[in-house]
Write an enzyme that holds these catalytic residues in place. Structure first.
Site, PDB file in Angstrom:
ATOM      1  CG  HIS A 365      -2.132   0.837   1.080  1.00 46.27           C
ATOM      2  ND1 HIS A 365      -2.328   1.999   1.796  1.00 46.27           N
ATOM      3  CD2 HIS A 365      -3.243   0.692   0.294  1.00 46.27           C
ATOM      4  CE1 HIS A 365      -3.483   2.536   1.470  1.00 46.27           C
ATOM      5  NE2 HIS A 365      -4.064   1.768   0.557  1.00 46.27           N
ATOM      6  CE  LYS A 582      -4.338   6.401   2.658  1.00 46.44           C
ATOM      7  NZ  LYS A 582      -5.739   6.162   2.954  1.00 46.44           N
ATOM      8  CG  ASP A 587       1.673  20.518  21.055  1.00 42.52           C
ATOM      9  OD1 ASP A 587       2.558  20.717  21.901  1.00 42.52           O
ATOM     10  OD2 ASP A 587       0.985  19.473  21.033  1.00 42.52           O
TER      11      ASP A 587
END
Length: 654
Positions: A365, A582, A587
């Site tokens: 994938h 995806k 932060d």
């Protein structure tokens, strides 16, 4: 009485005498005064030199005394003449006297040797050994003893006798022939031993790297992998210049047709434009790992003008071999249709098909480009014309980033190896495939002139070579590292094994998100896709997650769904009109991956992730993390985002 008895010269022979007591010396002196005239230093030394006598020493218990004799009858003529001259000398103050020559006891041995000329050499050698044993301790060297006790002429003879006699020519020839035969035998032995050692070493290395082969059919492929490993190490050792870590980062995305944002919303370079620039600028090589190739609209009934961009990309790929650019491809197998990869193979591309269903139970994938070993693309876009115009995609392009490209190339080489016939996944992977970056040892780089720590993750666990961080471990570490917020945009978020039989619950990521929100009070926002192929059980799990935000818990968790609108014509296009992103941003860290978030993608399916830790900006520059955060806020606040509810419907009209 003499005037200076204490200054009487010492005869040379007395230097070789053993030490005696002072009382014995007085007695000896009185005896000499009564029975023999005093010998002068000069006459005694001369007499000692002229007489070919061999001095002899006695043990300390029997000190050697000088023996006075009359003129021997058998004295040689020259020696006798000198001896007569010495007799006429007088001692000053005492008148002329005869000086009988001093003959030490060693003269008897010399005379005896002359009389016994027929004695065998062994007896002479034995006698000299006895004499050597009786020699005083101050002369420990046997050769020096012989030199001291032997006249110079005898010493020269002795030295000449020690010179080896030249070998007979026949003996020499025989010895040379013998040495030649030994040399030939030794060379033959080495010529036989060397191949045996090489074979033994190769077999030992093979067993060490791969273990006992299950079949002879896998041996050639594994040997090819070993050669590839050696080639990688050789190229790494041969590399003289350091790799480049001063990179330019570019965020790229595909916005589906008819999906419109506000004018003031952020926009980034399209995936199509980035791919075309990489293809046109390639000089030596392009390596592509892909789920499948479908750049032409041959999988739908009618030709669509929307596939024009995909066709342009394929045309550029077909031109690469003729330009001298090596095109290497690793693609999942089986795939339908295979027309794109077959045409690329005919043009000279090197295509490897990977049967991951047989290897791991999943698929390949990964979506990866490596251009000239220094430019990179990683993202969600497949090699599909729909990914350029009909699917919402997001990825990253890094230019002049050879350090990271070399690390990614190792993953690509692993895919290529698994595309060989009859291979299996080695455990462990050879050291040539070991990662250059990981969670504990990231690459220190400059991205757009801002310092960053970067590493590559990989899945499944079986495809993680030495030092490589697994994709799941990378995602969990990013969640645990967050201090203020965690924003996630992913097509599927299913906390279970979707393709397992039977299905099972998989709380690995779900538990970490709950912990971050409820324990550390980190704001968690989750944006998932809603389209015709969505697993409806996903929304039940998401609803249970969002319920944590209610009182009295009040955990800061929010969940929304993103719907790409489609008209009637667009609905006819299979596997289109979906938010295929995806990525995750906190932060502190940005994560861009290629996998959906369910157990299968991390335990069976091959995928990769790009992790960038960047917290300090230089001047007015924008951090990668900030760019990704801006994309999330744009999508989160757009009109295509809907709140989660128990009766979700993903059939939204354009």
């Amino acid at each position: 009485m003499r005037k200076k008895e204490a200054e009487t010269p010492v005869r040379r022979s007395s230097r070789l005498q053993p030490e005696v007591s002072s009382e014995e010396m007085l007695n000896n002196a009185e005896a000499e005064e009564q029975h023999a005239p005093i010998l002068l230093l000069r006459s005694s030394i001369k007499a000692h030199r002229l007489l070919p006598a061999v001095m002899e020493f006695q043990p300390e218990t029997e000190p050697t005394q000088p023996v006075l004799e009359e003129e021997p009858a058998s004295m040689p003529t020259r020696t006798k003449k000198i001896f007569l001259q010495e007799k006429d000398r007088t001692v000053p103050g005492e008148g002329p006297e005869r000086f009988p020559r001093v003959v030490l006891k060693r003269l008897e041995v010399a005379e005896k040797e002359k009389e016994n000329e027929g004695v065998e050499k062994e007896e002479v050698v034995e006698e000299r050994k006895v004499i050597a044993q009786l020699t005083p301790a101050y002369s420990s060297n046997l050769i020096m003893k012989e030199k001291l006790l032997t006249p110079s002429s005898d010493w020269r003879n002795l030295r000449e006798r020690r010179i080896l006699k030249p070998m007979d020519s026949a003996v020499s020839k025989k010895r040379m022939l013998g040495n030649g035969q030994k040399h030939i035998l030794w060379m033959s032995f080495c010529a036989y031993l060397l191949p045996c050692l090489l074979i033994l070493g190769g077999a030992s290395w093979y067993l060490w790297e791969f273990g006992t082969p299950r079949s002879l059919l896998v041996v050639p492929a594994q040997m090819h992998q070993g050669w590839s490993s050696f080639a990688l190490l050789w190229r790494k050792w041969q590399r003289k210049e350091g790799c480049s870590s001063h990179c330019r980062f570019l965020l790229v995305e595909s916005i589906p047709e008819n999906l419109k944002y506000e004018r003031e919303a952020v926009h980034y370079t399209s995936v199509y434009q980035a791919w075309m620039e990489l293809l046109e600028g390639a000089n030596s090589s392009i390596d592509i790992a892909a789920f499948y190739f479908s750049l032409r609209d041959m999988d739908i009934d009618v030709e669509s003008p929307l596939s024009r961009q995909g066709k342009n990309v394929l045309e550029k790929l077909l031109e690469l071999p003729s330009r001298g650019v090596k095109l290497s491809i690793a693609v999942n197998s089986p795939q339908k249709p295979q027309s794109d990869t077959e045409d690329l193979t005919k043009k000279g591309a090197d295509v490897k098909y990977l049967d991951f269903q047989h290897l791991t139970g999943g698929v390949l994938h990964t979506k990866l480009w490596i251009v000239d070993k220094k430019h990179i693309y990683i993202g969600s876009a497949n090699m599909d014309w729909r990914s350029l115009t009909q699917v919402k995609e997001l990825g990253a392009v890094l230019y002049n980033c050879s350090c990271l490209a070399q690390d990614l190339h190792k993953i690509f080489q692993m895919y290529r190896y698994l595309g060989e016939e009859g291979v299996s996944i080695p455990h462990p992977w050879p050291t040539a495939f070991s990662a250059d970056s990981g969670h504990t040892h990231p690459l220190h780089m400059l991205l757009n002139n801002n310092t960053a720590e970067v590493y590559i993750s990989s899945s499944p666990f079986a495809l993680c070579s030495g030092g490589r961080t697994s994709d799941l471990a990378a995602i969990l570490s990013v969640i645990d590292d967050a201090e203020q917020f965690i924003y996630i945009s992913v097509m599927d978020y299913v906390p279970r094994c979707q393709y397992c039989n039977p299905m099972r619950f998989w709380p690995a990521v779900d538990d970490r998100l709950r912990t971050a929100a409820c324990d550390r009070r980190v704001v968690v926002r989750l944006l998932v896709s809603c389209w015709s192929h969505s697993d409806m059980s996903m929304f039940v799990f998401l609803e249970s997650l969002s319920l944590l935000s209610q009182e009295p818990l009040g955990c800061p968790i929010e969940v929304k769904v993103f719907v790409v609108p489609a008209n009637e014509e667009q609905k006819k296009i299979p596997f289109a009109r979906v938010n295929h992103n995806k990525y995750m941003v906190t932060d502190r860290i940005a994560y861009i991956g290629t996998s959906n978030w369910s157990e299968d993608y991390f335990t069976k399916t091959a995928g990769i992730g790009l992790i960038i830790n960047q917290t300090i900006a230089t001047g007015d520059s924008i951090l990668v993390r900030q760019e990704l955060e801006a994309v999330f806020h744009r999508d989160w606040d757009s009109s295509y985002t809907h709140n989660l509810h128990s009766k979700m419907s993903c059939n939204t009209e354009a």
